[in-house]
Enzyme design. Structure first.
Site, PDB file in Angstrom:
ATOM      1  N   GLU A 332      -2.421 -11.869 149.752  1.00  0.00           N
ATOM      2  CA  GLU A 332      -2.976 -11.623 151.054  1.00  0.00           C
ATOM      3  C   GLU A 332      -3.752 -13.063 151.168  1.00  0.00           C
ATOM      4  OE1 GLU A 332      -4.586  -7.293 151.190  1.00  0.00           O
ATOM      5  OE2 GLU A 332      -5.813  -8.473 149.943  1.00  0.00           O
TER       6      GLU A 332
HETATM    7  C1  TNX Z   1      -5.030  -4.986 147.883  1.00  0.00           C
HETATM    8  S1  TNX Z   1      -3.075  -5.536 145.794  1.00  0.00           S
HETATM    9  C2  TNX Z   1      -5.484  -6.081 147.081  1.00  0.00           C
HETATM   10  C3  TNX Z   1      -6.801  -6.041 146.523  1.00  0.00           C
HETATM   11  C4  TNX Z   1      -7.679  -4.549 147.115  1.00  0.00           C
HETATM   12  C5  TNX Z   1      -6.715  -3.333 146.864  1.00  0.00           C
HETATM   13  C6  TNX Z   1      -7.262  -2.186 147.530  1.00  0.00           C
HETATM   14  C7  TNX Z   1      -3.657  -6.951 146.133  1.00  0.00           C
HETATM   15  C8  TNX Z   1      -2.855  -7.849 145.169  1.00  0.00           C
HETATM   16  N1  TNX Z   1      -4.697  -7.166 146.927  1.00  0.00           N
HETATM   17  O1  TNX Z   1      -7.770  -7.133 147.025  1.00  0.00           O
HETATM   18  O2  TNX Z   1      -8.781  -4.623 146.053  1.00  0.00           O
HETATM   19  O3  TNX Z   1      -5.666  -3.804 148.011  1.00  0.00           O
HETATM   20  O4  TNX Z   1      -6.685  -1.220 147.173  1.00  0.00           O
END
Ligand code: TNX
Length: 528
Positions: A332
């Site tokens: 992200e």
């Molecule tokens: C996605 S999975 C994220 C996390 C959040 C999670 C909550 C990922 C690599 N990043 O930062 O905590 O979703 O479900």
């Protein structure tokens, strides 16, 4: 001399008094129920009626001068002594009837983690080729005794273990769990308790998500404000916390004693608000945001300070971490341009390699130029094309994949509409206990097969989980399913038999004080 004689004679007398003879007719599995072990061993033969009974005279016998066998024996004694109240001395020499014997003379084909376990009225024998194998033999034996063996105060016996002949080794090398200590902080003893539970199911990796927007949890020399300021709060504005380097080393050592590798993660180049709030120099505009500032963050990719900071962090973590991987996150990065992202991953790879480690990251890091020793963790959803393409690129480059598809393994997802938890994974967005169990890491992503997969890992994100009790509620009863997917051969995979074995864990968790969701999918014993 008299003492020595007594030492030999007493167990023999005990054997005659306590150990039912092989010939005496016993009802099948008298006093001990059916064999219900998680993860299911790769080969298990039950020996109906041929149960073992631990007595006050039983001993734990190891080969002379074997530190590895002694460690496994002491660990077993630590489990059995409090609940049985028996002395269970750890000793070397010949085994006698009623003893539990350890040996490291098993075939090399069992690997470092495999073991043989034989339980009969005459005694218990655990043999392995490596120390981890002995430890896993102990974990299986533990589940053959009644649930109250897990108690920390003396209970009444009899202490029967079901007769079995087991020869067992894992399917995958990587059987992991992840704990997000950034959104909510969990201290050393809380992590150690988690390590205890993980080791029960032969999980051998604990990935610690040590930093995120909402908190920085590891002290870095020369960059003290990361922890003292960036770690001063949690996602709710609560008190937060951080590990000193001594704390972190204590976790590593405790994990090692339980045959678990710690994988530290520093999430970059996004998910960095806590670091940027601590040091204005980590921001392209030179202005530190407040702690808990909303929105997506990004490190300043062209700035040399960014890499001085990362070199200090990676260098210190590498020195404290015996395992080969440093995880740099990579998910992200929505505020980092694609070109900057690639530049960043290339630099990260160099920094991690310069400290003698391999890079691990969420599968988005495939957008950089990874080398074959690096590894990615797949968190995409079933059928998500861009994610699948990155996984296929990983395979083409020879980067192994840890499978953590969010729609099967994310422990922060709700079980169903009536439990707590997130549901962003789709429609309806829940992970029932059976959904968490019923998938195969070697067929989940098209083009990614058994040999491309390092193993499986279940991440526990803690935005909504501010207490150990809530963390456990989301883990149990789903976590043993990931352990079984990682360990047991696919040929043993069967929800209907698994759910019966899972139900047998409930009384163990009751004794251990583990909070769990009493899912209606699982046929818990009626007292639950
Ligand atoms: C996605 S999975 C994220 C996390 C959040 C999670 C909550 C990922 C690599 N990043 O930062 O905590 O979703 O479900």
């Amino acid at each position: 001399m008299i003492r020595r004689l007594l030492c030999v004679l007493l167990p023999l007398v005990a054997a005659v008094l306590f150990v039912p003879s092989l010939a005496s007719a016993q009802p099948a599995n008298a006093g001990a129920g059916p064999v219900r072990v998680i993860p299911e061993p790769s080969s298990l033969h039950t020996l109906p009626g041929l149960n073992f009974t631990l007595t006050p005279f039983s001993r734990i016998v190891v080969p002379a001068h074997s530190a590895d066998a002694t460690a496994a024996a002491n660990y077993l004694a630590g489990v059995l002594r409090p609940s049985t109240g028996y002395r269970l001395p750890v000793t070397s020499g010949f085994g006698l009837p009623g003893d539990i014997r350890f040996d490291l003379n098993a075939a090399a084909s069992l690997g470092q983690e495999g073991y043989n376990l034989n339980v009969t009225p005459l005694g218990v024998a655990i043999s392995a080729h490596g120390s981890a194998g002995l430890f896993y033999g102990v974990q299986t034996l533990r589940q053959l005794f009644p649930a109250k063996v897990e108690a920390i105060s003396v209970q009444s016996g009899p202490w029967r273990a079901q007769g079995v002949a087991v020869s067992d080794k894992p399917r995958f090398a990587w059987r992991g769990a992840m704990l997000d200590v950034a959104r909510h902080f969990y201290d050393v003893s809380q992590v150690e308790n988690y390590l205890n539970l993980l080791s029960t199911y032969k999980i051998n990796v604990l990935h610690l998500h040590l930093s995120d927007n909402e908190g920085w949890r590891i002290y870095i020399n020369g960059w003290s404000r990361l922890a003292t300021y960036g770690g001063s709060t949690d996602v709710d504005g609560g008190p937060g916390g951080y590990y000193t380097q001594v704390d972190y080393s204590a976790i590593v050592a405790y994990a090692q004693a339980h045959h678990i590798m710690i994988v530290p993660e520093i999430d970059t180049p996004g998910h960095v608000t806590a670091a940027q709030a601590s040091y204005a120099d980590l921001n392209c505009d030179g202005i530190a945001p407040p702690l808990l500032a909303p929105g997506y963050s990004s490190l300043c990719i062209p700035d040399a300070t960014t890499y001085q900071f990362l070199d200090a962090v990676v260098g210190q973590l590498a020195a404290l971490t015996p395992g080969p991987y440093i995880d740099m996150g990579g998910d992200e990065a929505l505020n980092t341009s694609a070109a900057d992202y690639q530049t960043f991953v290339d630099k990260m790879q160099q920094i991690v390699a310069s400290h003698g480690k391999k890079l691990l990251g969420w599968h988005q890091i495939e957008a950089g130029d990874l080398t074959s020793g690096d590894m990615v963790q797949y968190w995409g959803l079933a059928g998500s094309q861009p994610d699948i393409a990155l996984a296929q690129q990983a395979v083409a480059r020879g980067n192994k994949i840890v499978m953590s598809p969010a729609d099967r393994t994310y422990l922060d997802m709700a079980y169903n509409s009536s439990t707590i938890g997130q549901n962003w994974i789709g429609n309806p967005g829940y992970i029932a206990v059976s959904d968490g169990y019923d998938w195969d890491p070697a067929t989940y992503v098209p083009g990614v097969g058994e040999n491309d997969v390092a193993g499986v890992e279940a991440p526990e994100w803690t935005e909504d989980l501010g207490t150990v009790s809530l963390v456990q509620y989301m883990e149990f009863p789903r976590l043993p399913g990931y352990a079984e997917i990682g360990w047991s051969p696919q040929s043993t995979h069967d929800w209907n038999s698994y759910k019966v074995r899972l139900a047998a864990q409930g009384p163990r968790w009751d004794v251990m004080g583990v909070n769990y969701y009493h899912s209606a999918e699982v046929p818990w014993p009626s007292s639950n």
